[in-house]
Design a protein around this motif. Sequence first.
Motif, PDB file in Angstrom:
ATOM      1  N   VAL A 168       0.840  -1.201   0.000  1.00 49.12           N
ATOM      2  CA  VAL A 168       0.000   0.000   0.000  1.00 49.12           C
ATOM      3  C   VAL A 168       0.875   1.250   0.000  1.00 49.12           C
ATOM      4  O   VAL A 168       0.613   2.207  -0.738  1.00 49.12           O
ATOM      5  N   VAL A 169       1.929   1.235   0.796  1.00 49.09           N
ATOM      6  CA  VAL A 169       2.852   2.372   0.840  1.00 49.09           C
ATOM      7  C   VAL A 169       3.547   2.525  -0.514  1.00 49.09           C
ATOM      8  O   VAL A 169       3.712   3.637  -1.016  1.00 49.09           O
ATOM      9  N   LYS A 170       3.921   1.411  -1.106  1.00 45.72           N
ATOM     10  CA  LYS A 170       4.558   1.444  -2.423  1.00 45.72           C
ATOM     11  C   LYS A 170       3.638   2.104  -3.456  1.00 45.72           C
ATOM     12  O   LYS A 170       4.076   2.943  -4.241  1.00 45.72           O
ATOM     13  N   ASN A 171       2.348   1.758  -3.428  1.00 43.13           N
ATOM     14  CA  ASN A 171       1.392   2.368  -4.360  1.00 43.13           C
ATOM     15  C   ASN A 171       1.259   3.870  -4.125  1.00 43.13           C
ATOM     16  O   ASN A 171       1.206   4.653  -5.077  1.00 43.13           O
ATOM     17  N   ILE A 172       1.198   4.261  -2.856  1.00 42.71           N
ATOM     18  CA  ILE A 172       1.078   5.689  -2.538  1.00 42.71           C
ATOM     19  C   ILE A 172       2.304   6.448  -3.041  1.00 42.71           C
ATOM     20  O   ILE A 172       2.188   7.508  -3.654  1.00 42.71           O
ATOM     21  N   VAL A 173       3.484   5.897  -2.795  1.00 47.48           N
ATOM     22  CA  VAL A 173       4.721   6.547  -3.239  1.00 47.48           C
ATOM     23  C   VAL A 173       4.756   6.659  -4.760  1.00 47.48           C
ATOM     24  O   VAL A 173       5.084   7.715  -5.311  1.00 47.48           O
ATOM     25  N   ASN A 174       4.410   5.576  -5.444  1.00 49.26           N
ATOM     26  CA  ASN A 174       4.388   5.618  -6.909  1.00 49.26           C
ATOM     27  C   ASN A 174       3.410   6.672  -7.417  1.00 49.26           C
ATOM     28  O   ASN A 174       3.712   7.408  -8.357  1.00 49.26           O
ATOM     29  N   ASN A 175       2.240   6.759  -6.791  1.00 37.76           N
ATOM     30  CA  ASN A 175       1.242   7.746  -7.216  1.00 37.76           C
ATOM     31  C   ASN A 175       1.705   9.175  -6.933  1.00 37.76           C
ATOM     32  O   ASN A 175       1.530  10.064  -7.772  1.00 37.76           O
ATOM     33  N   LEU A 176       2.270   9.402  -5.755  1.00 39.29           N
ATOM     34  CA  LEU A 176       2.753  10.748  -5.421  1.00 39.29           C
ATOM     35  C   LEU A 176       3.901  11.166  -6.336  1.00 39.29           C
ATOM     36  O   LEU A 176       4.007  12.327  -6.723  1.00 39.29           O
ATOM     37  N   ALA A 177       4.754  10.220  -6.690  1.00 32.30           N
ATOM     38  CA  ALA A 177       5.909  10.537  -7.529  1.00 32.30           C
ATOM     39  C   ALA A 177       5.506  10.939  -8.945  1.00 32.30           C
ATOM     40  O   ALA A 177       6.285  11.580  -9.648  1.00 32.30           O
TER      41      ALA A 177
END
Length: 168
Positions: free
Chosen positions: A53-62
Amino acid sequence: MRQDFITLCPFILLPFAAGGGITMKSKPMEDFEMAEHKAKITISRKIKRLHPVVKNIVNNLATIEPIRFIKISPDFLQASSEETKGRIKTPITKPGHPTAIGVALILDLDYKDIQFFEMNSATKGYGGKMVEAVLKDLPKAWNGVVVMDWSDGFWDKMKIKHNNLVIF
């Protein structure tokens, strides 16, 4: 230099050495699709494996154009267009900052909550984009949480758009 953070660059992983120099160390980079990102992502060494979930958030924010710095700790995530000056660099998320665009999140993985701790958008429209980036790929059991709303209606608008946002 701090030893508990490692920095992800487009093709290499650079851990900070004890003597202040930088040494190169290889590590699998499959967590992030680096070709798409222009953000510098820093992950705490305390994190053994990044939660999906954190990985998805980071990818989306980036993928948000102005976001250039992302820092991930075991229970905290910061993403911003600017970072503090000095020896320890931290993405700027302080509300009211005149130029920074950023968000700080408290990651409560046990309770499946992502709490919006701080957010600043010096340019209109990026606040909604950051909220969208955080909430759009959350699993059904997960929620975005706002504990204190001082926004004069921003979070009410976001609540209408996102069913997985809880405002206290």
